[in-house]
Structure formats: structure tokens, C-alpha cells
Motif scaffolding. Sequence first.
Motif, PDB file in Angstrom:
ATOM      1  N   ARG A  50     -52.184 120.994 -16.498  1.00  0.00           N
ATOM      2  CA  ARG A  50     -51.777 121.307 -17.863  1.00  0.00           C
ATOM      3  C   ARG A  50     -50.330 121.764 -17.865  1.00  0.00           C
ATOM      4  NH1 ARG A  50     -57.526 123.248 -19.429  1.00  0.00           N
ATOM      5  NH2 ARG A  50     -57.402 122.474 -21.554  1.00  0.00           N
ATOM      6  N   LEU A  51     -49.552 121.172 -18.758  1.00  0.00           N
ATOM      7  CA  LEU A  51     -48.154 121.558 -18.920  1.00  0.00           C
ATOM      8  C   LEU A  51     -47.903 121.963 -20.359  1.00  0.00           C
ATOM      9  CD1 LEU A  51     -46.319 118.708 -16.959  1.00  0.00           C
ATOM     10  CD2 LEU A  51     -46.625 121.083 -16.241  1.00  0.00           C
ATOM     11  N   ARG A  52     -47.234 123.085 -20.534  1.00  0.00           N
ATOM     12  CA  ARG A  52     -46.766 123.514 -21.857  1.00  0.00           C
ATOM     13  C   ARG A  52     -45.245 123.485 -21.814  1.00  0.00           C
ATOM     14  NH1 ARG A  52     -49.082 128.927 -23.451  1.00  0.00           N
ATOM     15  NH2 ARG A  52     -50.947 127.619 -23.576  1.00  0.00           N
ATOM     16  N   LEU A  53     -44.654 122.672 -22.669  1.00  0.00           N
ATOM     17  CA  LEU A  53     -43.209 122.451 -22.677  1.00  0.00           C
ATOM     18  C   LEU A  53     -42.606 123.122 -23.895  1.00  0.00           C
ATOM     19  CD1 LEU A  53     -43.378 118.647 -21.796  1.00  0.00           C
ATOM     20  CD2 LEU A  53     -43.535 120.640 -20.272  1.00  0.00           C
ATOM     21  N   ILE A  54     -41.662 124.026 -23.654  1.00  0.00           N
ATOM     22  CA  ILE A  54     -41.094 124.847 -24.719  1.00  0.00           C
ATOM     23  C   ILE A  54     -39.585 124.638 -24.767  1.00  0.00           C
ATOM     24  CG2 ILE A  54     -40.816 127.203 -25.580  1.00  0.00           C
ATOM     25  CD1 ILE A  54     -43.302 127.858 -23.655  1.00  0.00           C
ATOM     26  N   ASP A  55     -39.090 124.194 -25.918  1.00  0.00           N
ATOM     27  CA  ASP A  55     -37.650 124.003 -26.100  1.00  0.00           C
ATOM     28  C   ASP A  55     -37.376 123.885 -27.587  1.00  0.00           C
ATOM     29  OD1 ASP A  55     -34.914 122.826 -26.180  1.00  0.00           O
ATOM     30  OD2 ASP A  55     -35.212 122.633 -24.025  1.00  0.00           O
ATOM     31  N   ARG A  56     -36.251 124.414 -28.015  1.00  0.00           N
ATOM     32  CA  ARG A  56     -35.875 124.404 -29.424  1.00  0.00           C
ATOM     33  C   ARG A  56     -34.918 123.265 -29.778  1.00  0.00           C
ATOM     34  NH1 ARG A  56     -31.839 129.295 -28.371  1.00  0.00           N
ATOM     35  NH2 ARG A  56     -30.096 128.045 -27.687  1.00  0.00           N
ATOM     36  N   ASP A  57     -34.352 122.627 -28.760  1.00  0.00           N
ATOM     37  CA  ASP A  57     -33.236 121.708 -28.945  1.00  0.00           C
ATOM     38  C   ASP A  57     -33.706 120.267 -29.117  1.00  0.00           C
ATOM     39  OD1 ASP A  57     -30.586 121.066 -29.181  1.00  0.00           O
ATOM     40  OD2 ASP A  57     -30.048 121.535 -27.113  1.00  0.00           O
ATOM     41  N   VAL A  58     -32.766 119.390 -29.478  1.00  0.00           N
ATOM     42  CA  VAL A  58     -33.041 117.967 -29.630  1.00  0.00           C
ATOM     43  C   VAL A  58     -32.285 117.182 -28.562  1.00  0.00           C
ATOM     44  CG1 VAL A  58     -33.494 118.127 -32.111  1.00  0.00           C
ATOM     45  CG2 VAL A  58     -31.178 117.603 -31.295  1.00  0.00           C
ATOM     46  N   VAL A  59     -32.737 115.965 -28.308  1.00  0.00           N
ATOM     47  CA  VAL A  59     -32.092 115.083 -27.340  1.00  0.00           C
ATOM     48  C   VAL A  59     -30.801 114.539 -27.950  1.00  0.00           C
ATOM     49  CG1 VAL A  59     -32.341 112.971 -25.981  1.00  0.00           C
ATOM     50  CG2 VAL A  59     -34.354 114.420 -26.418  1.00  0.00           C
ATOM     51  N   THR A  60     -29.726 114.584 -27.166  1.00  0.00           N
ATOM     52  CA  THR A  60     -28.444 114.025 -27.597  1.00  0.00           C
ATOM     53  C   THR A  60     -27.939 113.057 -26.542  1.00  0.00           C
ATOM     54  OG1 THR A  60     -27.205 115.862 -26.606  1.00  0.00           O
ATOM     55  CG2 THR A  60     -27.818 116.081 -28.943  1.00  0.00           C
TER      56      THR A  60
END
Length: 183
Positions: A50-60
Amino acid sequence: MASRYDRQLRLPELGVTGQARLAGARVGVVGCGGLGATVIALLARAGVGRLRLIDRDVVTGDNLHRQILFDEADATACRPKATAAASAVARQNREVAVEARVADLTSHNARALLDGLDLVIDGTDNLETRYLINDLCLELERPWIYGGAVGTTGMMMVCGPSPAPCLRCLVPEPPAPGGTPTC
């Protein structure tokens, strides 16, 4: 046909028991950029359950050269990194349960975002968040892995739980803003 994990299963240091532990593990990765994306890909390929991926940003587009889970379509669509990373993991290994959390880890939501994890991995790019992860993981008696990269230099450290050292053991207070190199 050989098992997906056949070569890992052959390792005496891992074997069937170790692979079963990986399959049962719940790992959170905070920060899905250059460092986080690489860690996420390797965890998924290794069979972490199980992976929980946390990030607020977008891909650029200007980061595609170092963020291995993303492609031009993700950048064009400005997809959130956590969502794009979760999609990539689903394509790499359907055995891994992955959840994306598009969020900024703060003192208000950190407990909820990190709840239920066995290990937290830091893929962030700021000290404030690292100290937040450190302090909460110490409180929850949960190990975490500090990771950082700037330019061509990288570092990592396994932190806690007590009696193992933590980030504050080495650097009790965050350096002043602008006091350390940044990407």
C-alpha cells in the motif's frame, strides 16, 4: 512463468518472508517530485502493498527530466503530482494499492494524512515540512526516512522511532530562511 518478484525471493536477505512483509507494508511518501517519484517507482516495483502519495503540486514540463513517473501529457494537463504518480503506479504494478492525496502537509492535517502508515518517506523540498514529519513520527513512534537532494548532492537518514536518532537530534532547530541551499 516466473513470479514478478522471483529475483527478490531468491535473496537470502529478503526471501518469501521478506516479500510477504513488503506486500503487507503501508508506506506514505510525502512529496512526489524528483526524489519522491523515484522512490515511489521503486517501492511499487518491489511490491510494497500500500502506498499513500501526498503532494500539493502539479506536474510541469520543466521538471520532466528528473521526475520519472510523469510524461508530457501530465504536464500539459497540469495534473496533480500525487494523482499522476498514482496512475503511473497502477500501470507499473496492479498488485499495489495506491491512494493519492492532493494536499499540502501542514500541522492541521498531518496526523490524518500520515495515520495508519508503517513508514513515512520524505521526498519534500523544505525544512518546515521535514520537521513536521519528524515531530509527528516521533510522537506516533513511527520510523521515517529523511531524503534530500540539491543539485548533484543527495543525502538520507533513517529516523526513529526512539531510541534511534531523529532530525532534531542532529539539527535541533531549522536553519534561518535562506540559510541552506535549495533547488
